[in-house]
Design a protein around this motif. Structure first.
Motif, mmCIF file in Angstrom:
data_model
loop_
_atom_site.group_PDB
_atom_site.id
_atom_site.type_symbol
_atom_site.label_atom_id
_atom_site.label_comp_id
_atom_site.label_asym_id
_atom_site.label_seq_id
_atom_site.Cartn_x
_atom_site.Cartn_y
_atom_site.Cartn_z
ATOM 1 N N VAL A 1 49.956 33.372 45.138
ATOM 2 C CA VAL A 1 48.466 32.845 45.546
ATOM 3 C C VAL A 1 48.887 32.806 47.163
ATOM 4 N N ASN A 2 49.332 32.405 47.690
ATOM 5 C CA ASN A 2 49.412 31.994 49.533
ATOM 6 C C ASN A 2 50.073 33.174 50.429
ATOM 7 N N GLY A 3 50.683 34.644 49.262
ATOM 8 C CA GLY A 3 50.900 35.046 49.629
ATOM 9 C C GLY A 3 49.244 36.694 49.588
ATOM 10 N N ILE A 4 48.504 36.205 48.963
ATOM 11 C CA ILE A 4 47.753 36.879 48.538
ATOM 12 C C ILE A 4 46.840 36.939 49.565
ATOM 13 N N LEU A 5 46.658 35.041 49.962
ATOM 14 C CA LEU A 5 46.024 34.676 50.868
ATOM 15 C C LEU A 5 46.487 34.785 52.561
ATOM 16 N N GLU A 6 47.279 35.179 52.751
ATOM 17 C CA GLU A 6 47.858 35.241 53.933
ATOM 18 C C GLU A 6 47.547 36.957 54.527
ATOM 19 N N GLU A 7 47.385 37.327 53.591
ATOM 20 C CA GLU A 7 47.298 39.066 53.521
ATOM 21 C C GLU A 7 45.589 39.171 53.715
ATOM 22 N N THR A 8 45.113 37.988 53.150
ATOM 23 C CA THR A 8 43.626 38.888 52.909
ATOM 24 C C THR A 8 43.112 38.379 55.052
ATOM 25 N N PRO A 9 42.441 40.246 55.198
ATOM 26 C CA PRO A 9 41.713 39.189 56.507
ATOM 27 C C PRO A 9 40.765 38.405 56.422
ATOM 28 N N ALA A 10 40.872 37.635 57.945
ATOM 29 C CA ALA A 10 39.852 36.888 58.147
ATOM 30 C C ALA A 10 38.311 36.584 57.542
ATOM 31 N N GLU A 11 38.099 37.721 57.577
ATOM 32 C CA GLU A 11 36.399 38.356 57.265
ATOM 33 C C GLU A 11 36.209 37.879 56.027
ATOM 34 N N LEU A 12 36.741 37.931 55.306
ATOM 35 C CA LEU A 12 36.500 37.828 53.634
ATOM 36 C C LEU A 12 36.633 36.439 53.264
ATOM 37 N N LEU A 13 37.544 35.591 53.901
ATOM 38 C CA LEU A 13 37.310 34.281 53.580
ATOM 39 C C LEU A 13 36.437 33.413 54.490
ATOM 40 N N LYS A 14 35.144 33.267 54.142
ATOM 41 C CA LYS A 14 34.152 32.810 54.793
ATOM 42 C C LYS A 14 33.219 32.095 54.007
ATOM 43 N N GLY A 15 32.970 30.912 53.484
ATOM 44 C CA GLY A 15 31.983 29.981 52.409
ATOM 45 C C GLY A 15 32.683 29.048 51.750
ATOM 46 N N ILE A 16 32.440 28.381 50.913
ATOM 47 C CA ILE A 16 32.393 27.731 49.724
ATOM 48 C C ILE A 16 32.637 28.269 48.461
ATOM 49 N N PRO A 17 32.500 29.352 47.786
ATOM 50 C CA PRO A 17 31.795 29.819 46.487
ATOM 51 C C PRO A 17 32.442 28.960 45.700
ATOM 52 N N THR A 18 31.912 28.502 44.927
ATOM 53 C CA THR A 18 32.425 27.056 43.656
ATOM 54 C C THR A 18 32.862 28.326 42.371
ATOM 55 N N THR A 19 32.108 29.913 42.371
ATOM 56 C CA THR A 19 32.562 30.632 41.833
ATOM 57 C C THR A 19 33.516 31.431 41.774
ATOM 58 N N PRO A 20 33.834 32.662 41.195
ATOM 59 C CA PRO A 20 34.891 33.977 41.778
ATOM 60 C C PRO A 20 33.907 34.594 41.730
ATOM 61 N N ALA A 21 31.817 35.460 41.238
ATOM 62 C CA ALA A 21 31.375 35.912 41.226
ATOM 63 C C ALA A 21 30.124 35.512 41.071
ATOM 64 N N ALA A 22 29.598 36.000 41.992
ATOM 65 C CA ALA A 22 27.647 35.575 42.168
ATOM 66 C C ALA A 22 26.676 36.813 40.391
ATOM 67 N N THR A 23 25.712 35.823 40.726
ATOM 68 C CA THR A 23 24.759 36.720 39.650
ATOM 69 C C THR A 23 25.169 38.202 39.542
ATOM 70 N N HIS A 24 25.477 38.600 40.646
ATOM 71 C CA HIS A 24 24.197 40.130 40.479
ATOM 72 C C HIS A 24 25.723 40.599 40.821
ATOM 73 N N LEU A 25 26.668 40.462 40.071
ATOM 74 C CA LEU A 25 28.417 41.049 40.354
ATOM 75 C C LEU A 25 27.975 42.375 39.728
ATOM 76 N N PHE A 26 27.690 42.439 38.822
ATOM 77 C CA PHE A 26 27.918 44.542 38.152
ATOM 78 C C PHE A 26 26.704 44.553 38.903
ATOM 79 N N ASP A 27 25.702 44.397 39.626
ATOM 80 C CA ASP A 27 24.799 45.497 40.658
ATOM 81 C C ASP A 27 25.659 46.467 41.305
#
Length: 696
Positions: A349-375
């Protein structure tokens, strides 16, 4: 043309006299150059076939082109590596070649004893050098087995490995029976299996010279081809790179366990073997050369390890791990608690987060997907090539993670995998939300336990026509008492005409797993008293139970294969029970839930709360109270309000676009489908309970 040939010959003679190299002339691309990418892919497959998927993804899809080149060039050919690393490279290659000799993997052959066809068919022996992060130079040799693919079938080259589901179930058995567990790594495993056909390998250049330095007897086999030193050898053992090497070792290990140690292979997982020793079951599960051994007595485990060491640890000792915590198949398996086992992949998991661009890691969501996931917005801007590679790379790693220790990510990842071919900016944001949620919950663990292996509980559900092409989405999950070792979240393969049909297709999608778990546990020696499928759609239950007898005009088009469950119910291999919608845990894998409902189901799935298995308990057990409000829903400007959860009585239901109540929707659907009495009348006549699980 004649003048050009004459000038070329003259230039060649001059270069030969002066020991010079001719300048390279520019050439038009030919078929060989056009297929270069395919050749690279083949080489990487041959070289890294036994590596973990995340390593391959790292090599093939870095953050940018520069990082890809950096990663790829750290592993280089023997010639380039010797120039780069000097004596350290020589020592590394010699160490790799030494094991070919002391393990008697090959024997030299004089070139004049081989036919022209044998020389042509000989596999090139490839040697690569790589500098590890610690600075050590590592050599890796393998055969280029691509020529074998012309005549080898998949059955001859595909090696079984223990399934993730089988591994989880054996670990649950280990903790339930309080077994001692050990993990073992067999060194140079492939080289300990005899080869099954006549195969010659060809060592060239620096590799051939260093081989003669280690063993001067190979000088008698030295020849030259196009001015290059060459040594031909005949394989006596399976060598890395030969396409059948993994299968040959599996056969070798299986034969040893069965014929010499007396184990019996589980026919539903060819990499799980059992034997009764001192009145208790000993189980061995293995993935290529990594074994997990368990028995109630540590002395029995020691004796098995000793037997394996006598067979496979003569030249190099086995790598053995004892104790409560083990690193196995990329996961940390923790048996410290006597009531349950925990799985986690914190380093990954830490390896994934280290590779993730900083622009993707914004906010503090409490779920992995919003209600419009399938839109999906057809007009959304597509990602550029660099971002698209990063998107594909990160989604692949999340897929690897969610299929193991983090099932709470499965729904979001299942959707993202459908978007890797043409991701847009909206998909980029959805990926960012999933990764940010992962960052906030990176310490989560999957906790598994069992009350009684005789009762298997499944929750299966489907979301109707949620994908862009109006296909539905199947969710299924299984528990033996604590946590959910097996879950699935996938897009259905066909379009359906109603939610009832979608639910029936969903049950059919999961039936292979439902039946496999039962048969696996039976072969492990456990009596399976009930294999329960929980469903919240009454129409689906009637169709599943009665098949064509409960089919009306609206369902006659459903293909016969979807009544496969009817046959299994009649044979007693499974049963169907009603489960209220608000207690349908499979909703977690079909709908992007929010707030306390999400947290409640997540905690059930990850094993934070216990799930009962007796008929007197509710479907979800009494370990934690069900939330009665859908609070803390994440708000976003583009949230589709038609997907919002609404409270009706004590349950949670999805609102449709006409804002019909859940009961009205069921009434309408049931009457249209069955052309009979109202849903309420049937419920009363059948005594269907509305707040408890009941057999049909």
């Amino acid at each position: 043309m004649c003048d050009e040939i004459r000038l070329a010959e003259e230039a060649g003679r001059i270069a030969a006299i002066n020991d010079e190299q001719l300048p390279k002339r520019t050439r038009k691309p030919n078929s060989k150059h056009m297929n270069m990418m395919n050749m690279v892919a083949e080489y990487i497959h041959t070289t890294f076939e036994d590596m973990e998927p995340e390593v391959i993804f790292t090599l093939l899809a870095g953050k940018d082109m520069q990082s890809q080149l950096t990663l790829l060039t750290t592993q280089m050919s023997a010639k380039a590596g010797l120039k780069q690393f000097g004596q350290a490279g020589v020592d590394a290659i010699m160490k790799e070649l030494e094991q070919l000799l002391y393990r008697k993997v090959m024997q030299g052959k004089r070139a004049n004893t081989l036919t022209r066809d044998q020389k042509k068919a000989a596999l090139h022996y490839l040697m690569f050098l790589k500098q590890k992060r610690c600075g050590k130079i590592k050599a890796r040799g393998c055969a280029d087995g691509r020529k074998q693919r012309l005549y080898k079938t998949k059955e001859e080259t595909s090696s079984p490995t223990v399934s993730i589901e089988g591994l989880f179930l054996t670990c649950i058995i280990d903790v339930l029976e309080k077994r001692d567990v050990a993990t073992v790594d067999i060194p140079a495993a492939f080289m300990q299996a005899d080869i099954d056909e006549l195969i010659h390998v060809k060592l060239e250049g620096e590799t051939a010279i260093l081989l003669m330095r280690i063993d001067p007897t190979y000088q008698q086999f030295l020849t030259y081809e196009n001015g290059k030193p060459v040594i031909y050898a005949e394989l006596t053992k399976a060598l890395y790179g030969t396409v059948q090497a993994a299968m040959l070792f599996w056969k070798n290990l299986t034969n040893f366990l069965v014929n010499e140690l007396g184990f019996v292979i589980n026919p539903y997982d060819f990499c799980v073997a059992n034997k009764d020793i001192d009145g208790k079951q000993c189980t061995i599960a293995w993935h290529v050369d990594d074994l997990k051994i368990s028995h109630a007595s540590s002395k029995v485990v020691d004796s098995i390890i000793h037997s394996l060491s006598d067979r496979y640890g003569k030249e190099t000792p086995l790598s053995v791990t004892r104790g409560k915590v083990h690193e196995y198949l990329g996961m940390t398996i923790d048996f410290s608690n006597t009531e349950f086992v925990q799985f986690y992949m914190h380093d990954f998991v830490n390896g994934i987060l280290e590779e993730t661009p900083a622009e993707l890691l914004k906010g503090i969501p409490t779920t992995p997907a919003a209600t419009h996931l399938f839109d999906i917005d057809d007009n959304a801007e597509k990602l550029d090539s660099e971002q698209a590679i990063t998107f594909h790379h990160l989604v692949a790693k999340l897929l690897y993670l969610c299929k193991r220790a983090r099932p709470d990510l499965q729904l979001a990842v299942a959707f993202l995998t459908t978007r890797v071919q043409g991701p847009d900016v909206d998909d980029w944001k959805k990926l960012g939300r999933c990764l940010t949620y992962l960052r906030e919950t990176k310490d989560e663990k999957l906790t598994l336990g069992a009350d009684d292996l005789g009762v298997i509980k499944w929750w299966i559900d489907a979301s109707f026509a949620v994908h862009k092409d109006y296909k539905s989405h199947t969710g299924a999950t299984m528990s033996l008492g604590r946590g959910h070792p097996i879950s699935m979240s996938s897009k259905q393969k066909i379009n359906t005409r109603s939610s009832t049909e979608a639910e029936l297709v969903g049950v059919n999608d999961a039936m292979s797993l439902v039946l496999w778990v039962r048969m696996f546990l039976l072969e492990q020696g456990f009596e399976v008293k009930d294999n329960v499928i929980f469903q919240d759609n009454q129409s689906t239950i009637l169709l599943a139970r009665n098949g064509r007898q409960s089919s009306g005009k609206k369902t006659r088009h459903i293909e016969i294969r979807y009544y496969f469950i009817t046959d299994n119910i009649s044979r007693g291999t499974c049963s169907v029970q009603y489960c209220p919608t608000e207690q349908m845990i499979a909703d977690f894998f079909t709908k992007p839930l929010q707030g306390s409902l999400f947290r409640w189901m997540r905690d059930k799935i990850l094993g934070k709360h216990h799930i009962g298995v007796t008929d007197s308990q509710e479907c979800v057990g009494a370990g934690a109270s069900m939330p009665t409000t859908n609070d803390d829903v994440d708000t976003e400007e583009d949230v589709d309000v038609t997907h919002a959860l609404m409270v009706e009585g004590k349950g949670f239901f999805r609102a449709d676009k006409e804002k019909e109540s859940a009961q009205q929707v069921k009434e309408k659907e049931f009457s249209q489908t069955h052309q009979c009495r109202s849903y309420s009348d049937v419920v009363k006549s059948k005594s269907f309970p509305q707040r408890s699980c009941q057999h049909f």
